[in-house]
Design an enzyme around this catalytic site. Structure first.
Site, PDB file in Angstrom:
ATOM      1  N   HIS A 222       0.872  -1.188   0.000  1.00  0.00           N
ATOM      2  CA  HIS A 222       0.000   0.000   0.000  1.00  0.00           C
ATOM      3  C   HIS A 222       0.904   1.231   0.000  1.00  0.00           C
ATOM      4  O   HIS A 222       1.567   1.508  -0.989  1.00  0.00           O
ATOM      5  CB  HIS A 222      -0.924  -0.091   1.219  1.00  0.00           C
ATOM      6  N   HIS A 261      -2.646  -2.183  -9.907  1.00  0.00           N
ATOM      7  CA  HIS A 261      -3.641  -1.573  -9.018  1.00  0.00           C
ATOM      8  C   HIS A 261      -4.891  -2.428  -9.006  1.00  0.00           C
ATOM      9  O   HIS A 261      -5.257  -2.993 -10.032  1.00  0.00           O
ATOM     10  CB  HIS A 261      -3.992  -0.154  -9.492  1.00  0.00           C
ATOM     11  N   ASP A 317       2.464   5.431  -6.806  1.00  0.00           N
ATOM     12  CA  ASP A 317       3.748   5.275  -6.124  1.00  0.00           C
ATOM     13  C   ASP A 317       4.931   5.139  -7.075  1.00  0.00           C
ATOM     14  O   ASP A 317       6.074   5.110  -6.632  1.00  0.00           O
ATOM     15  CB  ASP A 317       3.709   4.018  -5.233  1.00  0.00           C
TER      16      ASP A 317
HETATM   17  N1  ACO Z   1       4.530  -6.511 -10.944  1.00  0.00           N
HETATM   18  C1  ACO Z   1       4.424  -7.719 -11.543  1.00  0.00           C
HETATM   19  N2  ACO Z   1       3.284  -8.406 -11.660  1.00  0.00           N
HETATM   20  C2  ACO Z   1       2.198  -7.858 -11.122  1.00  0.00           C
HETATM   21  C3  ACO Z   1       2.217  -6.618 -10.472  1.00  0.00           C
HETATM   22  C4  ACO Z   1       3.436  -5.933 -10.388  1.00  0.00           C
HETATM   23  N3  ACO Z   1       3.531  -4.765  -9.792  1.00  0.00           N
HETATM   24  N4  ACO Z   1       0.986  -6.319 -10.024  1.00  0.00           N
HETATM   25  C5  ACO Z   1       0.213  -7.330 -10.375  1.00  0.00           C
HETATM   26  N5  ACO Z   1       0.944  -8.273 -11.028  1.00  0.00           N
HETATM   27  C6  ACO Z   1       0.462  -9.532 -11.558  1.00  0.00           C
HETATM   28  C7  ACO Z   1       0.400 -10.572 -10.442  1.00  0.00           C
HETATM   29  O1  ACO Z   1       1.611 -11.276 -10.315  1.00  0.00           O
HETATM   30  C8  ACO Z   1      -0.756 -11.432 -10.881  1.00  0.00           C
HETATM   31  O2  ACO Z   1      -0.296 -12.309 -11.873  1.00  0.00           O
HETATM   32  P1  ACO Z   1      -0.927 -13.789 -12.015  1.00  0.00           P
HETATM   33  O3  ACO Z   1      -2.363 -13.541 -12.428  1.00  0.00           O
HETATM   34  O4  ACO Z   1      -0.085 -14.415 -13.045  1.00  0.00           O
HETATM   35  O5  ACO Z   1      -0.804 -14.409 -10.664  1.00  0.00           O
HETATM   36  C9  ACO Z   1      -1.703 -10.444 -11.547  1.00  0.00           C
HETATM   37  O6  ACO Z   1      -0.877  -9.359 -12.001  1.00  0.00           O
HETATM   38  C10 ACO Z   1      -2.749  -9.914 -10.585  1.00  0.00           C
HETATM   39  O7  ACO Z   1      -2.052  -9.414  -9.474  1.00  0.00           O
HETATM   40  P2  ACO Z   1      -2.640  -9.258  -8.023  1.00  0.00           P
HETATM   41  O8  ACO Z   1      -1.520  -8.964  -7.062  1.00  0.00           O
HETATM   42  O9  ACO Z   1      -3.521 -10.429  -7.728  1.00  0.00           O
HETATM   43  O10 ACO Z   1      -3.521  -7.984  -8.220  1.00  0.00           O
HETATM   44  P3  ACO Z   1      -4.229  -7.234  -7.086  1.00  0.00           P
HETATM   45  O11 ACO Z   1      -5.286  -6.426  -7.717  1.00  0.00           O
HETATM   46  O12 ACO Z   1      -4.605  -8.104  -5.978  1.00  0.00           O
HETATM   47  O13 ACO Z   1      -3.022  -6.334  -6.531  1.00  0.00           O
HETATM   48  C11 ACO Z   1      -1.476  -4.721  -6.058  1.00  0.00           C
HETATM   49  C12 ACO Z   1      -2.843  -5.040  -6.674  1.00  0.00           C
HETATM   50  C13 ACO Z   1      -1.355  -5.332  -4.664  1.00  0.00           C
HETATM   51  C14 ACO Z   1      -1.353  -3.221  -5.950  1.00  0.00           C
HETATM   52  C15 ACO Z   1      -0.382  -5.321  -6.974  1.00  0.00           C
HETATM   53  O14 ACO Z   1      -0.499  -4.794  -8.257  1.00  0.00           O
HETATM   54  C16 ACO Z   1       1.011  -5.082  -6.419  1.00  0.00           C
HETATM   55  O15 ACO Z   1       1.484  -5.828  -5.573  1.00  0.00           O
HETATM   56  N6  ACO Z   1       1.711  -3.999  -6.901  1.00  0.00           N
HETATM   57  C17 ACO Z   1       3.015  -3.674  -6.403  1.00  0.00           C
HETATM   58  C18 ACO Z   1       2.899  -2.894  -5.098  1.00  0.00           C
HETATM   59  C19 ACO Z   1       2.347  -1.504  -5.286  1.00  0.00           C
HETATM   60  O16 ACO Z   1       2.774  -0.771  -6.176  1.00  0.00           O
HETATM   61  N7  ACO Z   1       1.441  -1.109  -4.393  1.00  0.00           N
HETATM   62  C20 ACO Z   1       0.838   0.221  -4.406  1.00  0.00           C
HETATM   63  C21 ACO Z   1      -0.591   0.155  -4.836  1.00  0.00           C
HETATM   64  S1  ACO Z   1      -1.281   1.751  -4.976  1.00  0.00           S
HETATM   65  C22 ACO Z   1      -1.436   2.250  -3.396  1.00  0.00           C
HETATM   66  O17 ACO Z   1      -1.623   1.503  -2.480  1.00  0.00           O
HETATM   67  C23 ACO Z   1      -1.305   3.663  -3.129  1.00  0.00           C
END
Ligand code: ACO
Length: 381
Positions: A222, A261, A317
């Site tokens: 987050h 996201h 971010d």
């Molecule tokens: N890098 C690589 N792969 C990613 C990323 C990423 N940043 N984000 C999502 N994916 C992929 C996952 O590996 C997953 O792949 P799969 O279907 O093969 O397993 C798919 O995309 C879906 O990802 P989830 O993590 O299930 O998506 P979710 O909607 O639950 O997560 C999240 C969103 C937690 C923000 C995720 O994108 C992430 O971890 N990003 C990196 C951390 C980040 O930047 N957080 C800030 C968010 S904005 C905020 O809070 C202000």
């Protein structure tokens, strides 16, 4: 019993109603109280946006002046908290210090369930005013420096940087930083806001609820992502290293911090604005290297996920860490700065919730055993 659908992590679940903020994740749009974020970033400022969130409408000139005066007047924190901050171990993370101090604010101004909406609105304004002081005082302490008292001649954003660094920023940096605060002020039912609402819905007080929201923001998935995104950009080092770094990251299933996201399926509109600010400041600083690394990495990701039918784009971010670094801010303060902005949104949500409170209580899909026979401890294997 009616059929209830299962959504892991509450993805896509509508848990309540709100008039505060809306996101169109497909078009990449974000609105505070109906106003598009681009327009607010261009024409408004964090102070006015905070008023909008807390009181639900744009202020008149007099209302804005009074609000600004209230924010300025309330910057000081209770003496006992200032003294306690000076005793915190220096190795404490600033988010831990902040969360603790927010809860401590409720030790002197003791809330009650009978407090009126107006009292809690005033508390919200105080929280917005005091968050920068809490963050800056602990920052000075952990760096072994004297605390810098708030300067009432400076605006909210400039005063924070002044308390943090011991010198007032240029007008240009103050304006940019103010825009960053405005962009981070609110974002619907994200993890920290939802946490704040969940706690507030038990009728716990504002300080407890905001303290809980602060804790939720701490996590790297987050609020902590901008610090990690900056570390990543630095470790890549130069645009020539992006291809290799990206291939290795994908092979090892490393998540790219600052991308992806839960709601946006296109670029986060805040990331677009931040990228503009970063381009501006990088050019002025004569170093666009880190921005080029981030740009190329985003392009690589876009290409890869397009082929897989996924949508992973830069979020708020992705660029903010590099921008803050160019402003001379240490990365450990990135998440606390996020909190300095988001306290406006958290407070607005809690105030809204209390106008028609409903306890949150989802169900879980039980996947454990049932009806096991209790075995006496002497007879267990
Ligand atoms: N890098 C690589 N792969 C990613 C990323 C990423 N940043 N984000 C999502 N994916 C992929 C996952 O590996 C997953 O792949 P799969 O279907 O093969 O397993 C798919 O995309 C879906 O990802 P989830 O993590 O299930 O998506 P979710 O909607 O639950 O997560 C999240 C969103 C937690 C923000 C995720 O994108 C992430 O971890 N990003 C990196 C951390 C980040 O930047 N957080 C800030 C968010 S904005 C905020 O809070 C202000």
């Amino acid at each position: 019993m009616a059929e209830v659908s299962y959504a892991r992590g509450l993805a896509g679940v509508i848990a309540d109603e709100s008039k505060i903020c809306v996101i169109d994740g497909v078009k990449g749009e974000l609105y505070y109280m109906g106003y598009p974020i681009q327009e607010l970033a261009e024409k408004s400022n964090f102070t006015e946006a905070s008023y909008l969130l807390i009181y639900g409408k744009l202020p008149s000139k007099t209302q804005l002046e009074n609000f600004r005066a209230e924010l300025t007047k309330n910057r000081e924190i209770p003496k006992f908290i200032e003294e306690t901050i000076k005793k915190f171990p220096k190795k404490t993370h600033p988010m831990t210090a902040l969360q603790t101090c927010v809860a401590m604010l409720g030790m002197e101004d003791i809330p009650s369930e009978k407090d009126s909406r107006e009292t809690n609105q005033k508390r919200s304004v105080k929280l917005i005013a005091q968050f920068p002081t809490l963050v800056a005082y602990f920052a000075r302490h952990r760096e072994g420096k004297d605390i810098v008292k708030p300067n009432s001649d400076l605006c909210h954003a400039a005063n924070f940087l002044y308390m943090l660094n011991g010198e007032a920023p240029t007008d240009e940096i103050a304006k940019m930083f103010d825009t960053c605060l405005l962009l981070h002020a609110e974002h619907t039912f994200n993890a920290s806001t939802f946490t704040g609402r969940v706690v507030a819905a038990t009728l716990a007080d504002l300080y407890t609820s905001v303290s809980a929201a602060t804790g939720a923001l701490f996590g790297p998935l987050h609020g902590g992502a901008n610090e990690k995104a900056l570390e990543m950009a630095k470790s890549i080092g130069s645009v020539d290293n992006v291809d290799k770094w990206f291939d290795e990251a994908m092979a090892s299933k490393t998540k790219i911090m600052g991308m992806g996201h839960r709601v946006y399926k296109t670029i986060d509109p805040r990331a677009k604005i931040l990228k503009g600010l970063l381009l501006d400041l990088s050019k002025k600083a004569g170093n666009t290297n880190q921005l080029e690394v981030l740009d190329k990495l985003a392009e690589k990701m876009a290409e890869k996920v397009k082929a897989e039918g996924k949508e992973i784009w830069p979020n708020v971010d992705y660029f903010s860490g590099t921008l803050y670094e160019l402003m001379g801010i240490d990365s450990i303060y990135f998440t606390p700065i996020f909190a300095v902005a988001r306290v406006a949104g958290w407070s607005a949500h809690i105030l809204e919730l209390w106008t028609d409170n409903k306890l949150y209580r989802p169900k879980c899909l039980y996947t454990g055993d049932i009806d096991l026979k209790y075995v006496d401890i002497a007879d267990r294997a």
